[in-house]
Write a protein that holds these residues in place. Structure first.
Motif, PDB file in Angstrom:
ATOM      1  N   ALA A 224     -38.202 -57.875 -23.227  1.00 31.17           N
ATOM      2  CA  ALA A 224     -37.891 -58.904 -22.225  1.00 31.17           C
ATOM      3  C   ALA A 224     -38.459 -60.254 -22.649  1.00 31.17           C
ATOM      4  O   ALA A 224     -37.785 -61.292 -22.525  1.00 31.17           O
ATOM      5  CB  ALA A 224     -38.447 -58.496 -20.863  1.00 31.17           C
ATOM      6  N   ALA A 225     -39.682 -60.241 -23.153  1.00 32.66           N
ATOM      7  CA  ALA A 225     -40.299 -61.497 -23.599  1.00 32.66           C
ATOM      8  C   ALA A 225     -39.534 -62.093 -24.782  1.00 32.66           C
ATOM      9  O   ALA A 225     -39.263 -63.299 -24.819  1.00 32.66           O
ATOM     10  CB  ALA A 225     -41.762 -61.241 -23.985  1.00 32.66           C
ATOM     11  N   VAL A 226     -39.156 -61.238 -25.741  1.00 34.50           N
ATOM     12  CA  VAL A 226     -38.421 -61.713 -26.921  1.00 34.50           C
ATOM     13  C   VAL A 226     -37.059 -62.272 -26.517  1.00 34.50           C
ATOM     14  O   VAL A 226     -36.644 -63.355 -26.966  1.00 34.50           O
ATOM     15  CB  VAL A 226     -38.255 -60.563 -27.938  1.00 34.50           C
ATOM     16  CG1 VAL A 226     -37.274 -60.965 -29.047  1.00 34.50           C
ATOM     17  CG2 VAL A 226     -39.602 -60.203 -28.549  1.00 34.50           C
TER      18      VAL A 226
ATOM     19  N   GLY B 164     -41.290 -46.366 -22.576  1.00 33.03           N
ATOM     20  CA  GLY B 164     -40.134 -47.226 -22.357  1.00 33.03           C
ATOM     21  C   GLY B 164     -40.501 -48.498 -21.602  1.00 33.03           C
ATOM     22  O   GLY B 164     -39.934 -49.562 -21.857  1.00 33.03           O
ATOM     23  N   VAL B 165     -41.441 -48.384 -20.669  1.00 31.29           N
ATOM     24  CA  VAL B 165     -41.901 -49.566 -19.935  1.00 31.29           C
ATOM     25  C   VAL B 165     -42.531 -50.574 -20.896  1.00 31.29           C
ATOM     26  O   VAL B 165     -42.233 -51.776 -20.856  1.00 31.29           O
ATOM     27  CB  VAL B 165     -42.917 -49.168 -18.845  1.00 31.29           C
ATOM     28  CG1 VAL B 165     -43.572 -50.400 -18.237  1.00 31.29           C
ATOM     29  CG2 VAL B 165     -42.230 -48.354 -17.756  1.00 31.29           C
ATOM     30  N   VAL B 166     -43.398 -50.086 -21.773  1.00 30.57           N
ATOM     31  CA  VAL B 166     -44.039 -50.964 -22.753  1.00 30.57           C
ATOM     32  C   VAL B 166     -42.987 -51.617 -23.656  1.00 30.57           C
ATOM     33  O   VAL B 166     -43.052 -52.818 -23.954  1.00 30.57           O
ATOM     34  CB  VAL B 166     -45.060 -50.171 -23.600  1.00 30.57           C
ATOM     35  CG1 VAL B 166     -45.632 -51.052 -24.718  1.00 30.57           C
ATOM     36  CG2 VAL B 166     -46.184 -49.641 -22.712  1.00 30.57           C
ATOM     37  N   LEU B 167     -42.010 -50.820 -24.083  1.00 32.16           N
ATOM     38  CA  LEU B 167     -40.933 -51.349 -24.934  1.00 32.16           C
ATOM     39  C   LEU B 167     -40.162 -52.451 -24.207  1.00 32.16           C
ATOM     40  O   LEU B 167     -39.878 -53.510 -24.787  1.00 32.16           O
ATOM     41  CB  LEU B 167     -39.985 -50.213 -25.319  1.00 32.16           C
ATOM     42  CG  LEU B 167     -38.739 -50.603 -26.126  1.00 32.16           C
ATOM     43  CD1 LEU B 167     -39.132 -51.139 -27.495  1.00 32.16           C
ATOM     44  CD2 LEU B 167     -37.802 -49.403 -26.280  1.00 32.16           C
TER      45      LEU B 167
ATOM     46  N   VAL C 249     -35.652 -55.658 -14.913  1.00 36.03           N
ATOM     47  CA  VAL C 249     -35.214 -54.669 -13.926  1.00 36.03           C
ATOM     48  C   VAL C 249     -35.491 -53.260 -14.441  1.00 36.03           C
ATOM     49  O   VAL C 249     -35.910 -52.365 -13.692  1.00 36.03           O
ATOM     50  CB  VAL C 249     -33.716 -54.843 -13.608  1.00 36.03           C
ATOM     51  CG1 VAL C 249     -33.223 -53.709 -12.705  1.00 36.03           C
ATOM     52  CG2 VAL C 249     -33.475 -56.181 -12.927  1.00 36.03           C
ATOM     53  N   ASP C 250     -35.262 -53.057 -15.743  1.00 36.05           N
ATOM     54  CA  ASP C 250     -35.536 -51.754 -16.352  1.00 36.05           C
ATOM     55  C   ASP C 250     -36.991 -51.348 -16.167  1.00 36.05           C
ATOM     56  O   ASP C 250     -37.297 -50.170 -15.986  1.00 36.05           O
ATOM     57  CB  ASP C 250     -35.211 -51.792 -17.851  1.00 36.05           C
ATOM     58  CG  ASP C 250     -33.714 -51.786 -18.118  1.00 36.05           C
ATOM     59  OD1 ASP C 250     -32.956 -51.531 -17.168  1.00 36.05           O
ATOM     60  OD2 ASP C 250     -33.319 -52.030 -19.263  1.00 36.05           O
ATOM     61  N   ILE C 251     -37.881 -52.341 -16.229  1.00 37.06           N
ATOM     62  CA  ILE C 251     -39.310 -52.040 -16.083  1.00 37.06           C
ATOM     63  C   ILE C 251     -39.583 -51.446 -14.703  1.00 37.06           C
ATOM     64  O   ILE C 251     -40.254 -50.417 -14.576  1.00 37.06           O
ATOM     65  CB  ILE C 251     -40.152 -53.317 -16.308  1.00 37.06           C
ATOM     66  CG1 ILE C 251     -40.044 -53.764 -17.772  1.00 37.06           C
ATOM     67  CG2 ILE C 251     -41.605 -53.075 -15.924  1.00 37.06           C
ATOM     68  CD1 ILE C 251     -40.636 -55.131 -18.029  1.00 37.06           C
TER      69      ILE C 251
ATOM     70  N   VAL D 103     -33.122 -51.127 -31.595  1.00 40.74           N
ATOM     71  CA  VAL D 103     -34.287 -50.528 -30.934  1.00 40.74           C
ATOM     72  C   VAL D 103     -33.872 -49.800 -29.660  1.00 40.74           C
ATOM     73  O   VAL D 103     -34.312 -48.674 -29.386  1.00 40.74           O
ATOM     74  CB  VAL D 103     -35.336 -51.613 -30.617  1.00 40.74           C
ATOM     75  CG1 VAL D 103     -36.447 -51.038 -29.740  1.00 40.74           C
ATOM     76  CG2 VAL D 103     -35.935 -52.161 -31.904  1.00 40.74           C
ATOM     77  N   LYS D 104     -32.986 -50.435 -28.880  1.00 42.54           N
ATOM     78  CA  LYS D 104     -32.554 -49.827 -27.628  1.00 42.54           C
ATOM     79  C   LYS D 104     -31.769 -48.536 -27.852  1.00 42.54           C
ATOM     80  O   LYS D 104     -31.953 -47.549 -27.128  1.00 42.54           O
ATOM     81  CB  LYS D 104     -31.700 -50.828 -26.840  1.00 42.54           C
ATOM     82  CG  LYS D 104     -32.511 -51.792 -26.005  1.00 42.54           C
ATOM     83  CD  LYS D 104     -33.170 -51.047 -24.854  1.00 42.54           C
ATOM     84  CE  LYS D 104     -33.896 -51.970 -23.917  1.00 42.54           C
ATOM     85  NZ  LYS D 104     -34.479 -51.263 -22.769  1.00 42.54           N
ATOM     86  N   LEU D 105     -30.877 -48.539 -28.816  1.00 42.05           N
ATOM     87  CA  LEU D 105     -30.099 -47.331 -29.102  1.00 42.05           C
ATOM     88  C   LEU D 105     -30.997 -46.197 -29.568  1.00 42.05           C
ATOM     89  O   LEU D 105     -30.804 -45.035 -29.195  1.00 42.05           O
ATOM     90  CB  LEU D 105     -29.028 -47.625 -30.156  1.00 42.05           C
ATOM     91  CG  LEU D 105     -27.840 -48.462 -29.682  1.00 42.05           C
ATOM     92  CD1 LEU D 105     -26.891 -48.735 -30.843  1.00 42.05           C
ATOM     93  CD2 LEU D 105     -27.091 -47.762 -28.552  1.00 42.05           C
ATOM     94  N   TRP D 106     -31.986 -46.528 -30.381  1.00 44.32           N
ATOM     95  CA  TRP D 106     -32.927 -45.503 -30.868  1.00 44.32           C
ATOM     96  C   TRP D 106     -33.684 -44.881 -29.709  1.00 44.32           C
ATOM     97  O   TRP D 106     -33.777 -43.645 -29.600  1.00 44.32           O
ATOM     98  CB  TRP D 106     -33.910 -46.129 -31.848  1.00 44.32           C
ATOM     99  CG  TRP D 106     -35.102 -45.256 -32.121  1.00 44.32           C
ATOM    100  CD1 TRP D 106     -35.143 -44.147 -32.908  1.00 44.32           C
ATOM    101  CD2 TRP D 106     -36.421 -45.420 -31.569  1.00 44.32           C
ATOM    102  NE1 TRP D 106     -36.414 -43.605 -32.884  1.00 44.32           N
ATOM    103  CE2 TRP D 106     -37.212 -44.356 -32.074  1.00 44.32           C
ATOM    104  CE3 TRP D 106     -37.008 -46.366 -30.728  1.00 44.32           C
ATOM    105  CZ2 TRP D 106     -38.555 -44.223 -31.733  1.00 44.32           C
ATOM    106  CZ3 TRP D 106     -38.342 -46.221 -30.389  1.00 44.32           C
ATOM    107  CH2 TRP D 106     -39.098 -45.158 -30.894  1.00 44.32           C
ATOM    108  N   PHE D 107     -34.193 -45.707 -28.790  1.00 46.67           N
ATOM    109  CA  PHE D 107     -34.973 -45.159 -27.686  1.00 46.67           C
ATOM    110  C   PHE D 107     -34.087 -44.432 -26.681  1.00 46.67           C
ATOM    111  O   PHE D 107     -34.495 -43.426 -26.088  1.00 46.67           O
ATOM    112  CB  PHE D 107     -35.756 -46.275 -26.992  1.00 46.67           C
ATOM    113  CG  PHE D 107     -36.888 -45.762 -26.143  1.00 46.67           C
ATOM    114  CD1 PHE D 107     -38.030 -45.234 -26.743  1.00 46.67           C
ATOM    115  CD2 PHE D 107     -36.815 -45.777 -24.765  1.00 46.67           C
ATOM    116  CE1 PHE D 107     -39.080 -44.741 -25.975  1.00 46.67           C
ATOM    117  CE2 PHE D 107     -37.855 -45.294 -23.985  1.00 46.67           C
ATOM    118  CZ  PHE D 107     -38.989 -44.772 -24.597  1.00 46.67           C
TER     119      PHE D 107
END
Length: 317
Positions: A49-51, A41-44, A73-75, A151-155
């Motif tokens: 965040a960059a995008v 999740g951190v990598v995601l 913040v999530d990171i 992507v967020k909902l999937w993870f």
């Protein structure tokens, strides 16, 4: 009495129940698996965040910039959860004889604090953008946001399933954090769409959407605080869980009845304190063997994730 003594010894010696797992071993394995999932999740979040930041700056929409800030913040919160799982996986020691499972609940409370902080930060800047005239967003930010939400909902679903399977409050908090990020992105999508369709005078629609999303995020953060506090304060386990544990103990040969059965959650596992009643005329050794059989039976139940059992023996008559 002789037949009962033989039955108990066979139960204890010949492996009628599977040999119990090493104390806390299963919970430690689950904690390590959860930690690996959190790192993904951190990598995601780093990529998203960059995008989102690039899209917000180039597409002239603060909602995306705020979304990128939430991902940052999530990171940090994910790193806290990862550290919590690493601590929870440590075996018991002299200072922590019941293990380090509470670190998982404390990590969940820290994540909830980050959720509140994020909601406040995004809300403050959304209000500032609402009262400050600015140019409307670009259309191409809509498909970008749609991809982010998917992507967020999937993870988030993946984390939620893992949290339910392992009984982890921290994974549930982490899933909620990703879900909150998806809500913020979805609100930004709606706001940007309204701003594009409405044209001049509707430039702040995405900021209003971000402000509305803050309320949902804060509400879910409050729910996560309650769950984390329940674990820290040793809230009683669900009635059906206690009933199943009682049935396992009563199924052991020689157990006449049960008195107190107390359980508490410690990270990804449960600690059980149970009081059984056996026939008063039984030798002390047999009563001790029955107690061991009860302990082995509860530890062998992988579905209940019990890592330690204390059995008290009392005469039934």
């Amino acid at each position: 009495m002789r037949s009962l003594e033989v039955a108990v010894r066979l139960h204890h010696a010949e492996g009628v129940t599977p040999p119990p797992p090493p104390a806390h071993a299963l919970a430690a394995q689950a904690a390590r698996r959860a930690a690996r999932l959190v790192l993904r999740g951190v990598v995601l979040n780093v990529g998203l965040a960059a995008v989102k930041f690039a899209g917000g700056v180039l597409g002239n929409t603060y909602a995306l910039v705020a979304d990128a800030a939430e991902s940052l913040v999530d990171i940090f919160s994910s790193i806290l959860v990862w550290a919590g799982f690493r601590v929870a996986a440590l075996p018991p020691d002299a200072n922590h004889p019941y293990g380090h499972g509470k670190a998982e609940a404390l990590a969940a409370l820290l994540v909830a604090a980050f959720i509140f902080g994020t909601a406040g930060w995004v809300g403050y800047h959304a209000v500032r953008e609402i009262i400050t005239p600015h140019q409307g967003p670009s259309w191409w930010t809509l498909p970008l946001l749609a991809g982010v939400v998917a992507v967020k909902l999937w993870f988030a679903r993946r984390l939620q399933s893992a949290g339910i399977e392992s009984g982890s409050t921290a994974l549930g908090a982490e899933a909620l954090h990703h879900w909150s990020d998806a809500v913020t992105s979805a609100a930004a999508f709606v706001g940007i769409a309204i701003a594009l369709v409405g044209g001049k005078g509707w430039e702040a629609a995405d900021d209003w959407a971000a402000l509305l999303a803050c309320a949902f995020i804060a509400f879910n953060g409050a729910g996560m605080v309650m769950r984390g506090l329940a674990d820290v304060m040793d809230q009683a386990v669900p009635v059906h869980f206690e009933r199943e544990v009682r049935e396992l103990a009563l199924a052991v040969a020689g157990v006449q009845a049960l008195d107190k059965v107390r359980m508490r959650k410690s990270g990804l596992s449960y600690l059980v304190d149970i009081q059984i009643r056996v026939k008063g005329e039984l030798p002390v050794r047999v009563g001790h063997e029955i107690a061991h059989a009860v302990k082995d039976s509860l530890l062998a139940s992988a579905r209940h994730r019990i890592s330690d059992v204390t059995v008290h023996v009392e005469p039934a008559d």
